[in-house]
Design an enzyme around this catalytic site. Structure first.
Site, PDB file in Angstrom:
ATOM      1  N   TRP A  21       0.859  -1.192   0.000  1.00  0.00           N
ATOM      2  CA  TRP A  21       0.000   0.000   0.000  1.00  0.00           C
ATOM      3  C   TRP A  21       0.884   1.227   0.000  1.00  0.00           C
ATOM      4  O   TRP A  21       1.831   1.313   0.785  1.00  0.00           O
ATOM      5  CB  TRP A  21      -0.920   0.048   1.234  1.00  0.00           C
ATOM      6  CG  TRP A  21      -1.634   1.365   1.278  1.00  0.00           C
ATOM      7  CD1 TRP A  21      -2.687   1.764   0.500  1.00  0.00           C
ATOM      8  CD2 TRP A  21      -1.300   2.507   2.099  1.00  0.00           C
ATOM      9  NE1 TRP A  21      -3.018   3.061   0.780  1.00  0.00           N
ATOM     10  CE2 TRP A  21      -2.187   3.541   1.747  1.00  0.00           C
ATOM     11  CE3 TRP A  21      -0.324   2.757   3.070  1.00  0.00           C
ATOM     12  CZ2 TRP A  21      -2.140   4.802   2.351  1.00  0.00           C
ATOM     13  CZ3 TRP A  21      -0.272   4.009   3.668  1.00  0.00           C
ATOM     14  CH2 TRP A  21      -1.176   5.014   3.318  1.00  0.00           C
ATOM     15  N   GLU A  40      -3.223  -3.165  -2.081  1.00  0.00           N
ATOM     16  CA  GLU A  40      -4.358  -2.547  -1.382  1.00  0.00           C
ATOM     17  C   GLU A  40      -4.733  -1.236  -2.067  1.00  0.00           C
ATOM     18  O   GLU A  40      -3.891  -0.371  -2.273  1.00  0.00           O
ATOM     19  CB  GLU A  40      -3.968  -2.279   0.081  1.00  0.00           C
ATOM     20  CG  GLU A  40      -5.064  -1.573   0.877  1.00  0.00           C
ATOM     21  CD  GLU A  40      -4.665  -1.296   2.341  1.00  0.00           C
ATOM     22  OE1 GLU A  40      -3.471  -1.416   2.683  1.00  0.00           O
ATOM     23  OE2 GLU A  40      -5.565  -0.951   3.133  1.00  0.00           O
ATOM     24  N   LYS A  46      -7.139   2.389  -2.555  1.00  0.00           N
ATOM     25  CA  LYS A  46      -7.675   3.440  -1.684  1.00  0.00           C
ATOM     26  C   LYS A  46      -8.344   4.506  -2.532  1.00  0.00           C
ATOM     27  O   LYS A  46      -7.949   4.745  -3.666  1.00  0.00           O
ATOM     28  CB  LYS A  46      -6.539   4.045  -0.862  1.00  0.00           C
ATOM     29  CG  LYS A  46      -7.019   4.971   0.232  1.00  0.00           C
ATOM     30  CD  LYS A  46      -5.987   5.165   1.313  1.00  0.00           C
ATOM     31  CE  LYS A  46      -6.515   6.152   2.339  1.00  0.00           C
ATOM     32  NZ  LYS A  46      -5.647   6.258   3.502  1.00  0.00           N
ATOM     33  N   ASP A  61      -9.650  -2.768   1.928  1.00  0.00           N
ATOM     34  CA  ASP A  61      -9.759  -2.192   3.273  1.00  0.00           C
ATOM     35  C   ASP A  61     -11.108  -1.489   3.281  1.00  0.00           C
ATOM     36  O   ASP A  61     -11.367  -0.634   2.426  1.00  0.00           O
ATOM     37  CB  ASP A  61      -8.590  -1.217   3.479  1.00  0.00           C
ATOM     38  CG  ASP A  61      -8.625  -0.498   4.813  1.00  0.00           C
ATOM     39  OD1 ASP A  61      -9.711  -0.019   5.212  1.00  0.00           O
ATOM     40  OD2 ASP A  61      -7.563  -0.388   5.457  1.00  0.00           O
ATOM     41  N   HIS A  98     -11.687   2.259   2.639  1.00  0.00           N
ATOM     42  CA  HIS A  98     -11.107   2.866   1.444  1.00  0.00           C
ATOM     43  C   HIS A  98     -12.059   3.029   0.274  1.00  0.00           C
ATOM     44  O   HIS A  98     -11.642   2.984  -0.874  1.00  0.00           O
ATOM     45  CB  HIS A  98      -9.894   2.052   0.986  1.00  0.00           C
ATOM     46  CG  HIS A  98      -8.737   2.141   1.926  1.00  0.00           C
ATOM     47  ND1 HIS A  98      -7.486   1.649   1.633  1.00  0.00           N
ATOM     48  CD2 HIS A  98      -8.640   2.689   3.163  1.00  0.00           C
ATOM     49  CE1 HIS A  98      -6.672   1.875   2.654  1.00  0.00           C
ATOM     50  NE2 HIS A  98      -7.352   2.494   3.593  1.00  0.00           N
ATOM     51  N   HIS A 134      -8.507  -5.787   4.917  1.00  0.00           N
ATOM     52  CA  HIS A 134      -8.186  -5.000   6.100  1.00  0.00           C
ATOM     53  C   HIS A 134      -9.523  -4.627   6.725  1.00  0.00           C
ATOM     54  O   HIS A 134     -10.334  -3.972   6.071  1.00  0.00           O
ATOM     55  CB  HIS A 134      -7.421  -3.725   5.733  1.00  0.00           C
ATOM     56  CG  HIS A 134      -5.951  -3.920   5.697  1.00  0.00           C
ATOM     57  ND1 HIS A 134      -5.073  -2.912   5.420  1.00  0.00           N
ATOM     58  CD2 HIS A 134      -5.198  -5.034   5.938  1.00  0.00           C
ATOM     59  CE1 HIS A 134      -3.832  -3.382   5.484  1.00  0.00           C
ATOM     60  NE2 HIS A 134      -3.883  -4.664   5.782  1.00  0.00           N
ATOM     61  N   ASP A 194     -11.769   7.626   6.172  1.00  0.00           N
ATOM     62  CA  ASP A 194     -10.953   6.476   6.545  1.00  0.00           C
ATOM     63  C   ASP A 194     -10.327   6.723   7.924  1.00  0.00           C
ATOM     64  O   ASP A 194      -9.115   6.795   8.058  1.00  0.00           O
ATOM     65  CB  ASP A 194      -9.865   6.290   5.470  1.00  0.00           C
ATOM     66  CG  ASP A 194      -8.974   5.089   5.716  1.00  0.00           C
ATOM     67  OD1 ASP A 194      -9.485   4.069   6.211  1.00  0.00           O
ATOM     68  OD2 ASP A 194      -7.768   5.174   5.410  1.00  0.00           O
ATOM     69  N   ASP A 208     -10.230   4.971  10.635  1.00  0.00           N
ATOM     70  CA  ASP A 208      -9.608   3.836  11.322  1.00  0.00           C
ATOM     71  C   ASP A 208      -9.939   3.754  12.800  1.00  0.00           C
ATOM     72  O   ASP A 208      -9.058   3.575  13.650  1.00  0.00           O
ATOM     73  CB  ASP A 208      -8.090   3.815  11.081  1.00  0.00           C
ATOM     74  CG  ASP A 208      -7.752   3.416   9.650  1.00  0.00           C
ATOM     75  OD1 ASP A 208      -8.012   2.259   9.285  1.00  0.00           O
ATOM     76  OD2 ASP A 208      -7.267   4.274   8.882  1.00  0.00           O
ATOM     77  N   ASP A 254      -7.048  -3.491  10.780  1.00  0.00           N
ATOM     78  CA  ASP A 254      -6.253  -2.294  10.467  1.00  0.00           C
ATOM     79  C   ASP A 254      -6.967  -1.056  11.006  1.00  0.00           C
ATOM     80  O   ASP A 254      -7.842  -0.501  10.344  1.00  0.00           O
ATOM     81  CB  ASP A 254      -6.058  -2.181   8.945  1.00  0.00           C
ATOM     82  CG  ASP A 254      -5.237  -0.953   8.577  1.00  0.00           C
ATOM     83  OD1 ASP A 254      -4.564  -0.402   9.464  1.00  0.00           O
ATOM     84  OD2 ASP A 254      -5.281  -0.537   7.400  1.00  0.00           O
TER      85      ASP A 254
END
Ligand code: RNT
Ligand code: ZN
Length: 420
Positions: free
Chosen positions: A186, A227, A229, A261, A264, A288, A296, A298, A328
């Site tokens: 990534w 990955e 995004k 993910d 994303h 993820h 994003d 997280d 993640d």
């Protein structure tokens, strides 16, 4: 408490049996499904190979005391978090967590397996496999926000060499642990404002990943992923590794997996729907698992609807062995052990709940167009005594119940974190 959990479980087990679900089997199955626990929740994605700030379009917010300042503290905290999580764990490392000894230091293009020897010892003594990530961010050689897609050859070469070094380290992890290593590529490469050239950076990104993958490795041991995004902070207008880019790259490069993910994508897109779409074509995919709040962000994963839906798709597609699951997230505003434990436990809950769903019967209703009955049966699932099965699972795994979790976290905070 123990006998209450037992009594409740016996009743729950009968109720689930009446709809065709074997909860003992669900519990046994979940105990052996590995989920990758990311080391970077413990120190706000800092790493230990350089001093600079976190870059690459990702951000931790918050300043909760007690973060792990050394590899040893991070290992202690991972142990503490793992002791609060039921189920099988794999360790997920980033290259920036290299451990240098005797005053040695090398740059990321020169990293070697020996710089991760301590992590291998840590993982092996806990029966954990290791997943790995080259770190294409938080480094002075990220030039104008670009790494593998940089027009500057020297920059691009440096990061290609980093990627190749990480392939060698991933192979070492797999050989040492006897468990395949998922290596995720990534980068935050992108532009803040409207680009004049979108294809150029993507062509360079494509060629760079191809060069990284030209490093020899055993496809049964190293599982490279790309990955995607949609955007990052400071790079809102363009991302080299977009969804279409990553999916097509993986589809056209043998042995390369797509990694999704769930933070994303555009906010109304759901990864639960993308999982079965990808499983129609890819032998294996990677995830993820995170929680985005408006962006994003997280946040730690919770036992919410989309988390449950993602787990349901993996289970009902019979794809537990085809999907590499990694967490993640990185929240610095709360106790970091709690973030880890709540996130890991929530994903375990989602998997267990999916395993306690009469998937075949529900599918049959759909295929027979019995949509009224399907709606009612799916609603029934929501009030089944799932908590009793979850408590039993935690008990069998020897970890705290939800009720006792805060007490354990708070004791570690007083005894260890507050003294740092
Ligand atoms: C960033 C990506 C990436 C990172 C980790 C630290 O948006 O999700 O996976 O979070 O590599
Ligand atoms: Zn991610």
């Amino acid at each position: 408490m123990d006998s209450l959990i037992q009594k409740n479980y016996e009743i729950a087990k009968e109720m689930y049996a009446s709809i065709g679900v074997d909860t003992d089997m669900a519990i046994q199955k979940l105990k052996n499904i590995p989920v990758s626990l990311h080391c970077w929740q413990g120190d706000d994605v800092g790493g230990y190979d350089q001093e600079g700030p976190l870059t690459g379009g990702i951000q931790t917010t918050g300043n909760y005391p007690g973060k792990a300042a050394t590899p040893q503290e991070l290992m202690d905290d991972i142990d503490q978090a793992a002791s609060l999580c039921p189920g099988k764990k794999k360790l997920n490392l980033h290259a920036c967590y290299a451990i240098f000894e005797d005053g040695e230091h090398v740059d990321r293009d020169k990293l070697e397996p020996k710089h991760f020897k301590k992590w291998v010892e840590f993982a092996k003594s806990r029966n954990m496999g290791i997943d790995f990530n080259p770190t294409f961010f938080s480094h002075p050689k990220v030039k104008d926000g670009l790494t593998l897609s940089s027009p500057d050859e020297e920059t691009r070469k440096f990061w290609i060499e980093h990627g190749k070094a990480c392939i060698r380290i991933s192979q070492y992890f797999a050989e040492e642990t006897g468990i395949p290593c998922v290596m995720n590529i990534w980068t935050g490469d992108g532009f803040k404002d409207i680009p004049a050239d979108r294809m150029g950076p993507r062509m360079r990104y494509k060629e760079s990943i191809e060069e990284i993958l030209s490093e020899p490795f055993d496809k049964n041991k190293v599982k490279p992923c790309v990955e995607s995004k949609v955007f990052g902070i400071g790079v809102e207008s363009f991302t080299s590794g977009s969804a279409e880019f990553a999916l097509t790259f993986a589809a056209t490069h043998d042995g390369c997996l797509p990694l999704m993910d769930n933070g994303h994508y555009h906010p109304t897109e759901v990864v639960s729907d993308k999982i079965p779409a990808l499983l129609c074509f890819y032998p294996e995919i990677a995830l993820h698992i995170t929680r985005g709040v408006r962006w994003d962000s997280d946040h730690a994963v919770l036992f919410d609807d989309e988390t449950k839906e993602m787990a349901k798709e993996i289970v009902r597609c019979d794809a537990l062995e085809r999907v590499y699951m990694a967490l993640d997230f990185f929240d610095a505003s709360i106790n970091r052990i709690a973030a880890w434990a709540v996130g890991f436990r929530s994903w375990q809950k989602a998997l267990l709940s999916a395993l306690c769903t009469p998937n075949a019967a529900l599918k049959k209703l759909q295929d027979e167009s019995k949509f009224t009955e399907l709606m009612i049966k799916q609603e029934e699932m929501k009030t089944m005594p799932f908590g009793a099965v979850w408590n039993q699972y935690c008990k069998e795994c020897g970890v705290a119940s939800d009720h006792d979790l805060y007490g354990k976290i708070s004791a570690y905070e007083t005894d260890v974190l507050a003294k740092r």
